[in-house]
Design a protein around this motif. Structure first.
Motif, PDB file in Angstrom:
ATOM      1  N   ILE A 143      31.720  33.490 -14.355  1.00  8.29           N
ATOM      2  CA  ILE A 143      31.374  34.852 -13.777  1.00  8.29           C
ATOM      3  C   ILE A 143      32.073  35.907 -14.857  1.00  8.29           C
ATOM      4  O   ILE A 143      32.002  36.999 -14.798  1.00  8.29           O
ATOM      5  N   ARG A 144      32.824  35.208 -15.919  1.00  7.67           N
ATOM      6  CA  ARG A 144      33.282  36.153 -17.038  1.00  7.67           C
ATOM      7  C   ARG A 144      34.124  37.266 -16.473  1.00  7.67           C
ATOM      8  O   ARG A 144      34.042  38.388 -16.443  1.00  7.67           O
ATOM      9  N   LEU A 145      35.258  36.868 -15.734  1.00  8.04           N
ATOM     10  CA  LEU A 145      36.117  37.924 -15.097  1.00  8.04           C
ATOM     11  C   LEU A 145      36.670  38.920 -16.102  1.00  8.04           C
ATOM     12  O   LEU A 145      36.818  40.029 -15.702  1.00  8.04           O
ATOM     13  N   HIS A 146      37.186  38.307 -17.376  1.00  9.08           N
ATOM     14  CA  HIS A 146      37.620  39.137 -18.467  1.00  9.08           C
ATOM     15  C   HIS A 146      36.674  40.249 -18.776  1.00  9.08           C
ATOM     16  O   HIS A 146      37.059  41.498 -19.292  1.00  9.08           O
ATOM     17  N   GLN A 147      35.337  40.057 -18.428  1.00 10.40           N
ATOM     18  CA  GLN A 147      34.176  41.199 -18.917  1.00 10.40           C
ATOM     19  C   GLN A 147      34.521  42.292 -17.793  1.00 10.40           C
ATOM     20  O   GLN A 147      33.958  43.194 -18.170  1.00 10.40           O
ATOM     21  N   TRP A 148      35.282  42.156 -16.869  1.00 12.26           N
ATOM     22  CA  TRP A 148      35.102  43.278 -15.776  1.00 12.26           C
ATOM     23  C   TRP A 148      35.982  44.468 -16.261  1.00 12.26           C
ATOM     24  O   TRP A 148      35.856  45.475 -15.712  1.00 12.26           O
ATOM     25  N   ALA A 149      36.598  43.993 -17.505  1.00 14.84           N
ATOM     26  CA  ALA A 149      37.537  45.034 -18.067  1.00 14.84           C
ATOM     27  C   ALA A 149      36.547  46.117 -18.416  1.00 14.84           C
ATOM     28  O   ALA A 149      36.964  47.276 -18.493  1.00 14.84           O
ATOM     29  N   LYS A 150      35.272  45.931 -18.829  1.00 13.35           N
ATOM     30  CA  LYS A 150      34.310  46.845 -19.361  1.00 13.35           C
ATOM     31  C   LYS A 150      34.052  47.721 -18.321  1.00 13.35           C
ATOM     32  O   LYS A 150      33.727  49.059 -18.459  1.00 13.35           O
ATOM     33  N   ASN A 151      34.139  47.568 -17.094  1.00 14.08           N
ATOM     34  CA  ASN A 151      33.647  48.371 -16.099  1.00 14.08           C
ATOM     35  C   ASN A 151      34.814  49.417 -15.708  1.00 14.08           C
ATOM     36  O   ASN A 151      34.445  50.132 -14.536  1.00 14.08           O
ATOM     37  N   ILE A 152      36.001  49.219 -16.200  1.00 14.70           N
ATOM     38  CA  ILE A 152      36.918  50.302 -16.022  1.00 14.70           C
ATOM     39  C   ILE A 152      36.288  51.756 -16.583  1.00 14.70           C
ATOM     40  O   ILE A 152      36.772  52.788 -16.156  1.00 14.70           O
ATOM     41  N   LEU A 153      35.499  51.799 -17.392  1.00 17.97           N
ATOM     42  CA  LEU A 153      34.688  52.764 -17.664  1.00 17.97           C
ATOM     43  C   LEU A 153      34.383  53.654 -16.365  1.00 17.97           C
ATOM     44  O   LEU A 153      33.953  54.838 -16.433  1.00 17.97           O
ATOM     45  N   CYS A 164      31.398  46.655  -7.102  1.00 15.30           N
ATOM     46  CA  CYS A 164      29.931  46.314  -6.968  1.00 15.30           C
ATOM     47  C   CYS A 164      29.495  46.332  -8.369  1.00 15.30           C
ATOM     48  O   CYS A 164      28.535  45.197  -8.562  1.00 15.30           O
ATOM     49  N   PHE A 165      29.971  47.116  -9.387  1.00 18.12           N
ATOM     50  CA  PHE A 165      29.203  46.904 -10.508  1.00 18.12           C
ATOM     51  C   PHE A 165      29.890  45.652 -11.501  1.00 18.12           C
ATOM     52  O   PHE A 165      28.937  45.307 -12.092  1.00 18.12           O
ATOM     53  N   SER A 166      30.919  45.178 -11.033  1.00 17.83           N
ATOM     54  CA  SER A 166      31.422  44.134 -11.737  1.00 17.83           C
ATOM     55  C   SER A 166      30.760  42.813 -10.867  1.00 17.83           C
ATOM     56  O   SER A 166      30.526  41.802 -11.802  1.00 17.83           O
ATOM     57  N   CYS A 216      27.751  42.879  -9.830  1.00 16.66           N
ATOM     58  CA  CYS A 216      26.442  42.805 -10.335  1.00 16.66           C
ATOM     59  C   CYS A 216      26.243  42.348 -12.009  1.00 16.66           C
ATOM     60  O   CYS A 216      25.556  41.718 -12.312  1.00 16.66           O
ATOM     61  N   ALA A 217      27.178  42.957 -12.628  1.00 17.35           N
ATOM     62  CA  ALA A 217      27.295  42.413 -14.259  1.00 17.35           C
ATOM     63  C   ALA A 217      27.744  40.856 -14.300  1.00 17.35           C
ATOM     64  O   ALA A 217      27.024  40.391 -15.159  1.00 17.35           O
ATOM     65  N   SER A 218      28.477  40.508 -13.376  1.00 22.74           N
ATOM     66  CA  SER A 218      28.656  38.923 -13.418  1.00 22.74           C
ATOM     67  C   SER A 218      27.484  38.215 -13.149  1.00 22.74           C
ATOM     68  O   SER A 218      27.139  37.008 -13.727  1.00 22.74           O
ATOM     69  N   ALA A 219      26.745  38.612 -12.240  1.00 21.65           N
ATOM     70  CA  ALA A 219      25.546  37.912 -11.888  1.00 21.65           C
ATOM     71  C   ALA A 219      24.545  37.992 -13.061  1.00 21.65           C
ATOM     72  O   ALA A 219      23.806  37.136 -13.138  1.00 21.65           O
ATOM     73  N   THR A 220      24.579  39.072 -13.818  1.00 28.19           N
ATOM     74  CA  THR A 220      23.426  39.231 -14.973  1.00 28.19           C
ATOM     75  C   THR A 220      24.117  38.321 -15.832  1.00 28.19           C
ATOM     76  O   THR A 220      23.264  37.823 -16.679  1.00 28.19           O
ATOM     77  N   TYR A 221      25.342  38.311 -16.142  1.00 30.20           N
ATOM     78  CA  TYR A 221      25.846  37.480 -17.082  1.00 30.20           C
ATOM     79  C   TYR A 221      25.373  35.967 -17.032  1.00 30.20           C
ATOM     80  O   TYR A 221      25.091  35.165 -17.934  1.00 30.20           O
ATOM     81  N   ILE A 222      25.632  35.649 -15.713  1.00 30.11           N
ATOM     82  CA  ILE A 222      25.109  34.231 -15.339  1.00 30.11           C
ATOM     83  C   ILE A 222      23.671  33.872 -15.700  1.00 30.11           C
ATOM     84  O   ILE A 222      23.058  32.843 -16.183  1.00 30.11           O
ATOM     85  N   VAL A 223      22.449  34.826 -15.447  1.00 27.59           N
ATOM     86  CA  VAL A 223      21.284  34.854 -15.541  1.00 27.59           C
ATOM     87  C   VAL A 223      20.870  34.679 -17.123  1.00 27.59           C
ATOM     88  O   VAL A 223      20.383  33.892 -17.559  1.00 27.59           O
ATOM     89  N   ASN A 224      21.851  35.451 -18.033  1.00 28.00           N
ATOM     90  CA  ASN A 224      21.776  35.446 -19.298  1.00 28.00           C
ATOM     91  C   ASN A 224      22.215  33.918 -19.831  1.00 28.00           C
ATOM     92  O   ASN A 224      21.623  33.172 -20.960  1.00 28.00           O
ATOM     93  N   ASP A 225      23.183  33.475 -19.382  1.00 31.96           N
ATOM     94  CA  ASP A 225      23.725  32.057 -19.701  1.00 31.96           C
ATOM     95  C   ASP A 225      22.789  31.140 -19.340  1.00 31.96           C
ATOM     96  O   ASP A 225      22.605  30.102 -20.328  1.00 31.96           O
ATOM     97  N   LEU A 226      22.082  30.980 -18.321  1.00 32.31           N
ATOM     98  CA  LEU A 226      21.282  30.057 -17.811  1.00 32.31           C
ATOM     99  C   LEU A 226      20.012  30.150 -18.822  1.00 32.31           C
ATOM    100  O   LEU A 226      19.495  29.083 -19.084  1.00 32.31           O
ATOM    101  N   PHE A 263      26.544  37.380  -5.341  1.00 28.41           N
ATOM    102  CA  PHE A 263      27.232  38.367  -6.076  1.00 28.41           C
ATOM    103  C   PHE A 263      26.216  39.551  -5.766  1.00 28.41           C
ATOM    104  O   PHE A 263      26.575  40.762  -5.657  1.00 28.41           O
ATOM    105  N   MET A 264      24.991  39.312  -5.973  1.00 29.68           N
ATOM    106  CA  MET A 264      23.925  40.409  -6.039  1.00 29.68           C
ATOM    107  C   MET A 264      24.003  41.253  -4.440  1.00 29.68           C
ATOM    108  O   MET A 264      23.727  42.414  -4.228  1.00 29.68           O
ATOM    109  N   ALA A 265      23.888  40.104  -3.498  1.00 29.17           N
ATOM    110  CA  ALA A 265      24.023  40.547  -2.142  1.00 29.17           C
ATOM    111  C   ALA A 265      25.296  41.551  -1.910  1.00 29.17           C
ATOM    112  O   ALA A 265      25.103  42.641  -1.219  1.00 29.17           O
ATOM    113  N   LEU A 266      26.461  41.050  -2.258  1.00 36.56           N
ATOM    114  CA  LEU A 266      27.795  41.854  -1.873  1.00 36.56           C
ATOM    115  C   LEU A 266      27.577  43.009  -2.707  1.00 36.56           C
ATOM    116  O   LEU A 266      28.001  44.062  -2.263  1.00 36.56           O
ATOM    117  N   ALA A 267      27.121  43.183  -4.098  1.00 39.98           N
ATOM    118  CA  ALA A 267      26.851  44.274  -4.862  1.00 39.98           C
ATOM    119  C   ALA A 267      26.089  45.406  -4.330  1.00 39.98           C
ATOM    120  O   ALA A 267      26.603  46.510  -4.084  1.00 39.98           O
TER     121      ALA A 267
END
Length: 485
Positions: free
Chosen positions: A204-214, A239-241, A243-253, A287-291
Motif C-alpha cells: 500500500i506504500r504507506l510511506h507515500q502517504w507523506a505526499k498527502n500532507i499537502l 480518504c485521499f491516502s 484512494c492513492a494506495s489503491a491506485t498505487y496497487i493498480v499501477n503495480d499490477l 480501500f476504494m469503498a472506505l475512501a
C-alpha cells in the motif's frame, strides 16, 4: 544382503520422477494472471476479448493469451528455496518434470531457461492440465514407477494424495486444511515469502502517504486552524491516502512485468510474487469503498477532486505514463490536485499564488524523478525497459527543464511576499524573504545529488527522510511563524 534390502526402498524413492507444479509453486505468482495483466497494459483493447476466448475453455484462454504476449522466463519470481533443491536433485541425476496447467508455449520457455527439466507436461489449448487431468496424464506417463509431486493449492490434492512423496511450496491455507483432513503426509515444504504485515504495508506504500500532507497546506497557509476544519482535513487525508494506495496497487499490477526487470522495483510485493494478485484486487476494492464512504462526510467539492484524482491516476497507469513530457506534467498536476482537495475539504479559498508556485515546484520534482531514473540506468550500464519513452540522450534536456522550473517556483514565491494575500495574513511579510535562500538551497541540493546519482528516485520520500531536508523545512516553518507574529 540385509544392508542391500534396507537401502533398496531409499534407492527406489530417490530415483522416482519428481513432478513440479509451476504456478504458485516453482513460480510464486500465477503466470496466467501475470499474462493477462501484461495484455491489459500492452493491448488494452485486445484484453477486452478475453471473456470471449474463455468460451472455448480455460486451456483455450491460456493459449490465446500466450499468443498475444510473452512473459520473460528470466525475470519470473521463482521460489528460490525450491529452485535450489531442484538444481541439487538434477545435479544428482534425478529426472525432473515440469507439470503445469500453464500453456505449453510458456512452460517450454521456462524449462528451456532453467535447463533442469527432462520433459514438460502442460496445457495444450484443448486440455487444461490441472487436478484430475494432470493426475491422469502423470499416471499414463509413469505407469510403473509412479511419481513424487510438489504443489501449492487445492487442485493439487489428488496429485499429492497419489504421489509417492508429497511436497509443498508456499502452500495455501485451504490446501493445508484438506491435507490435514485427509491425513496426507508431507515430507517437506519450500517457503519463500516474507512476513505478511510487512508485505502489506509495502504494497500500500504507506510511506507515500507523506505526499498527502499537502491536504493540510491550504488550511495552514490561510491560518484557519480551527478544530472542525482540522478534523475535516484529517478525514480528507485518510480518504485521499486510501484512494492513492489503491491506485498505487493498480499501477503495480499493470507494471508487474516491467518492474521485474528493474533493479529495485523487482522487490515490490506483486512483482516478487510475495503478494498474490487476488489479494491486491481485494485491497483495491476495500480501500476504494472506505475512501469514498469517508468522502461523503466532507463538502461535495472534495469528492469531485478525488474523482478527478482517481481518473487521472488510472489514465496515467494505463497509458499516459508512457507519453514523454505528458507523464511529468500529470505527476506535477497530481500534487496540485492534493492542494485543491485540501482546500475543498476545509472550505478554504485556494490561493492562485499557491497554485502557480505548486505547478512549477512539483514539475521540477517530477522532472528530477525521471532524471534520477535515467541517471541510475546509465550509471549501471543497463538498457531502458520501463516503456517511459525517454532516452538516455534526454538526460541533459530533462535537467534543463527541471532546474528552470525549480527556480521559477522561487520567483513566484518572491512575488507572493508583497502581494495582497501575504499582507493580509502576515504582520511582517518582509521576514519571509529569509525563506528564499533556504528554498534555493534545497532545490539546488536535490538537483546536485541527482546529478551525482545519489538521489532516491522519489524526491518526496527523500525529502521526508533526509536530515538536511528536514532541517531546512524546520527553518522555513520557523520563519513563517516569525513573519506571522
Amino acid at each position: 544382503m540385509s544392508q542391500a534390502i534396507i537401502d533398496e526402498p531409499v534407492r527406489v524413492a530417490s530415483r522416482r520422477p519428481l513432478c513440479v507444479d509451476l504456478d504458485g509453486t516453482l513460480v510464486k505468482s500465477d503466470t496466467l494472471i501475470d499474462s493477462l495483466l501484461l495484455l491489459v497494459r500492452t493491448y488494452p483493447l485486445r484484453a477486452l476479448r478475453a471473456p470471449l476466448w474463455l468460451r472455448g475453455g480455460k486451456a483455450a484462454l491460456k493459449a490465446r493469451v500466450c499468443a498475444q504476449v510473452q512473459l520473460d522466463a528470466a525475470y519470473l519470481p521463482y521460489n528460490r528455496e525450491l529452485l535450489n533443491y531442484l538444481s541439487e536433485q538434477h545435479a544428482e541425476g534425478r529426472k525432473l518434470y515440469l507439470t503445469t496447467g500453464a500453456d505449453t508455449s510458456l512452460a517450454d520457455r521456462i524449462a528451456a531457461h532453467l535447463g533442469i527439466f527432462e520433459e514438460v507436461l502442460a496445457s495444450d489449448g484443448t486440455t487444461n492440465l490441472t487436478g484430475g487431468n494432470k493426475l491422469e496424464s502423470l499416471r499414463r506417463r509413469f505407469p510403473e514407477e509412479g511419481f513424487d509431486y510438489i504443489g501449492n493449492a487445492s487442485p493439487d490434492v489428488p496429485l499429492l494424495q497419489h504421489a509417492g512423496e508429497a511436497m509443498l511450496a508456499n502452500p495455501s491455507l485451504p490446501l493445508q486444511a484438506k491435507l490435514k483432513a485427509r491425513k496426507i503426509p508431507v515430507s517437506r515444504q519450500f517457503n519463500d515469502r516474507g512476513k505478511s504485515l510487512k508485505i502489506f504495508l509495502k504494497a500500500i506504500r504507506l510511506h507515500q502517504w507523506a505526499k498527502n500532507i499537502l491536504i493540510f497546506v491550504p488550511m495552514l497557509l490561510a491560518h484557519a486552524l480551527h478544530l472542525p476544519l482540522i478534523i475535516d482535513a484529517l478525514i480528507a487525508f485518510l480518504c485521499f491516502s486510501l484512494c492513492a494506495s489503491a491506485t498505487y496497487i493498480v499501477n503495480d499490477l499493470l507494471d508487474i512485468e516491467a518492474d521485474r526487470r528493474h533493479h529495485k522495483k523487482r522487490y515490490r510485493p506483486f512483482a516478487s510474487g510475495d503478494l498474490p494478485v487476488a489479494a491486491g484486487v481485494g485491497i483495491i476494492v476495500l480501500f476504494m469503498a472506505l475512501a469514498f464512504t469517508g468522502a461523503l462526510f466532507l463538502p461535495r467539492p472534495f469528492l469531485g477532486w478525488m474523482l478527478v484524482y482517481l481518473a487521472t491516476t488510472l489514465s496515467y497507469s494505463l497509458y499516459l505514463k508512457r507519453v514523454v513530457l505528458i507523464d511529468v506534467i500529470l505527476l506535477s498536476g497530481l500534487y496540485t490536485l492534493r492542494l485543491l482537495a485540501g482546500g475543498a475539504a476545509t472550505n478554504v479559498k485556494f490561493s492562485p499564488w499557491l497554485a502557480a508556485f505548486s505547478i512549477f515546484l512539483f514539475l521540477s520534482l517530477a522532472m528530477v524523478k525521471r532524471f534520477s531514473e535515467l541517471q541510475n540506468i546509465r550509471a549501471q550500464g543497463n538498457t531502458l525497459s520501463n516503456g517511459r519513452g525517454y532516452l538516455l540522450a534526454d538526460i541533459e534536456q530533462i535537467r534543463s527543464f527541471g532546474t528552470a522550473s525549480a527556480y521559477a517556483s522561487v520567483v513566484v514565491f518572491a512575488f507572493y511576499i508583497y502581494g495582497a494575500g501575504a499582507m493580509g495574513l502576515y504582520h511582517h511579510p518582509s521576514r519571509m524573504w529569509l525563506m528564499t535562500p533556504l528554498m534555493i538551497l534545497w532545490l539546488s541540493r536535490v538537483w546536485l545529488l541527482a546529478s551525482r546519482g545519489e538521489l532516491d528516485e522519489d524526491p518526496v520520500i527523500f525529502a521526508v527522510t533526509d536530515r538536511m531536508s528536514l532541517l531546512i523545512g524546520l527553518g522555513i516553518a520557523l520563519i513563517a511563524v516569525l513573519a506571522a507574529v
